[in-house]
Every structure is written in C-alpha cells, then in structure tokens.
Design an enzyme around this catalytic site. Structure first.
Site, PDB file in Angstrom:
ATOM      1  N   HIS A 119      38.186  44.092  28.580  1.00 38.33           N
ATOM      2  CA  HIS A 119      36.933  43.959  29.307  1.00 38.33           C
ATOM      3  C   HIS A 119      35.877  44.908  28.746  1.00 38.33           C
ATOM      4  O   HIS A 119      36.188  45.958  28.179  1.00 38.33           O
ATOM      5  CB  HIS A 119      37.160  44.230  30.785  1.00 38.33           C
ATOM      6  CG  HIS A 119      37.947  43.159  31.464  1.00 38.33           C
ATOM      7  ND1 HIS A 119      38.201  43.177  32.816  1.00 38.33           N
ATOM      8  CD2 HIS A 119      38.525  42.031  30.982  1.00 38.33           C
ATOM      9  CE1 HIS A 119      38.896  42.099  33.137  1.00 38.33           C
ATOM     10  NE2 HIS A 119      39.115  41.393  32.040  1.00 38.33           N
TER      11      HIS A 119
ATOM     12  N   CYS B 152      36.158  44.341  37.406  1.00 34.23           N
ATOM     13  CA  CYS B 152      37.401  43.943  38.057  1.00 34.23           C
ATOM     14  C   CYS B 152      38.077  45.192  38.641  1.00 34.23           C
ATOM     15  O   CYS B 152      37.640  46.324  38.409  1.00 34.23           O
ATOM     16  CB  CYS B 152      38.331  43.242  37.067  1.00 34.23           C
ATOM     17  SG  CYS B 152      39.091  44.350  35.854  1.00 34.23           S
TER      18      CYS B 152
ATOM     19  N   CYS C  60      39.425  47.652  35.858  1.00 33.57           N
ATOM     20  CA  CYS C  60      38.340  48.428  35.253  1.00 33.57           C
ATOM     21  C   CYS C  60      37.761  49.418  36.259  1.00 33.57           C
ATOM     22  O   CYS C  60      37.370  50.524  35.881  1.00 33.57           O
ATOM     23  CB  CYS C  60      37.258  47.504  34.717  1.00 33.57           C
ATOM     24  SG  CYS C  60      37.741  46.639  33.200  1.00 33.57           S
TER      25      CYS C  60
ATOM     26  N   GLU D 281      33.819  46.882  30.255  1.00 36.96           N
ATOM     27  CA  GLU D 281      33.835  48.210  30.871  1.00 36.96           C
ATOM     28  C   GLU D 281      34.922  49.081  30.244  1.00 36.96           C
ATOM     29  O   GLU D 281      34.703  50.266  29.969  1.00 36.96           O
ATOM     30  CB  GLU D 281      34.085  48.102  32.386  1.00 36.96           C
ATOM     31  CG  GLU D 281      33.073  47.253  33.118  1.00 36.96           C
ATOM     32  CD  GLU D 281      33.414  45.763  33.177  1.00 36.96           C
ATOM     33  OE1 GLU D 281      32.805  45.073  34.006  1.00 36.96           O
ATOM     34  OE2 GLU D 281      34.275  45.287  32.404  1.00 36.96           O
TER      35      GLU D 281
END
Length: 148
Positions: free
Chosen positions: A73, A98, A101, A75
């Site tokens: 991801h 999410c 993260c 992040e």
C-alpha cells in the site's frame, strides 16, 4: 486562490498516485513534517518484483472480496521511506488507510492523517477507533480541482 497547507499536500498525494503500478486502485501518500516532504509512496509491488501492470493482478479472496496481494500500500511505502523521521509527522493519503496501514501509522508516531476519500476495506470502521485511541487526528479533505 491559495490552497491551505493540507489541500496542498493532499493534492501532491494525488499526483504521487499517478505512479501506482496496481490499477485496481491508484493510491498515493505523502509524509510531511514541518511543511517539508519526508517521503512519498504509491501502491505497487515490492522492490524488484513484477508489477501488476506487467504481470497481472495476484488476487486473493479476503472476507468475500477479491484483493490484490501483489502490491504494497501507498502508506506502507511512504512510511518505509520516511523511517524514524516520520515520528510527529502528518501523512496525506488519497484514500482512508486500511487497518494494517493504520497500525503502521500509529507505530511510526504519525500525529495526523489527512485523506481524500473514504475507502471501504475489510476493517474500515476499526480504523477510526484505532486512530482515535492512539490520539491520531483524522481529517477527511476533498482534493482541490485541477488547474486548467
């Protein structure tokens, strides 16, 4: 009209998202401290591994939803690149992080999360509770329209 500092860095996160290599959802993130960019990240395969754009998606059914597990991801990538400098910083994300993260955001010492859109994931509701419990400010901010 001059954008606010949050609008400015969120718009940069949207530009970063254009580099994403998993086209299922183009996501970008920017870690900022003292009005300086520490790092950027976008969703894509781990370093040296084939990207979805080149090899296709690696889908796995997680809780009744097909998710691409090939990609990291945005992040996560931005936090990895910022390292310990992320402590006390703000992260700007094109979508709500999410839960996984969000745990990394808390662990990195991020103090504020600014995001551009709500994104429903497996544990989206838990994200709000986790960040609140960790005293991480959460701010939904729609991005500014692009200049002509």
């Amino acid at each position: 009209m001059r954008p606010s500092i949050d609008e400015y860095f969120l718009k940069i996160a949207y530009d970063v998202a254009t580099r994403a290599t998993c086209d299922r959802k183009l996501v970008g993130a920017v870690v900022v401290k003292d009005k300086r960019i520490l790092s950027t990240g976008y969703n894509g395969a781990p370093k040296g591994m084939p990207h979805c754009d080149d090899s296709g998606h690696q889908l796995k059914n997680i809780n009744g939803r097909d998710s691409c597990v090939r990609s990291l991801h945005a992040e996560s990538n931005a936090l990895d690149f910022a390292g310990q400098q992320a402590d006390g910083a703000t992260i700007y994300c094109t979508a709500l992080p999410c839960y996984e993260c969000s745990k990394r955001i808390v662990n990195a010492g991020i103090k504020k999360v600014v995001y551009g859109e709500y994104y429903q994931s497996q544990n989206s509701e838990e994200v709000f509770g986790l960040l609140k419990q960790a005293n991480v400010e959460l701010c939904l901010l729609a991005p500014l329209p692009s200049n002509p």
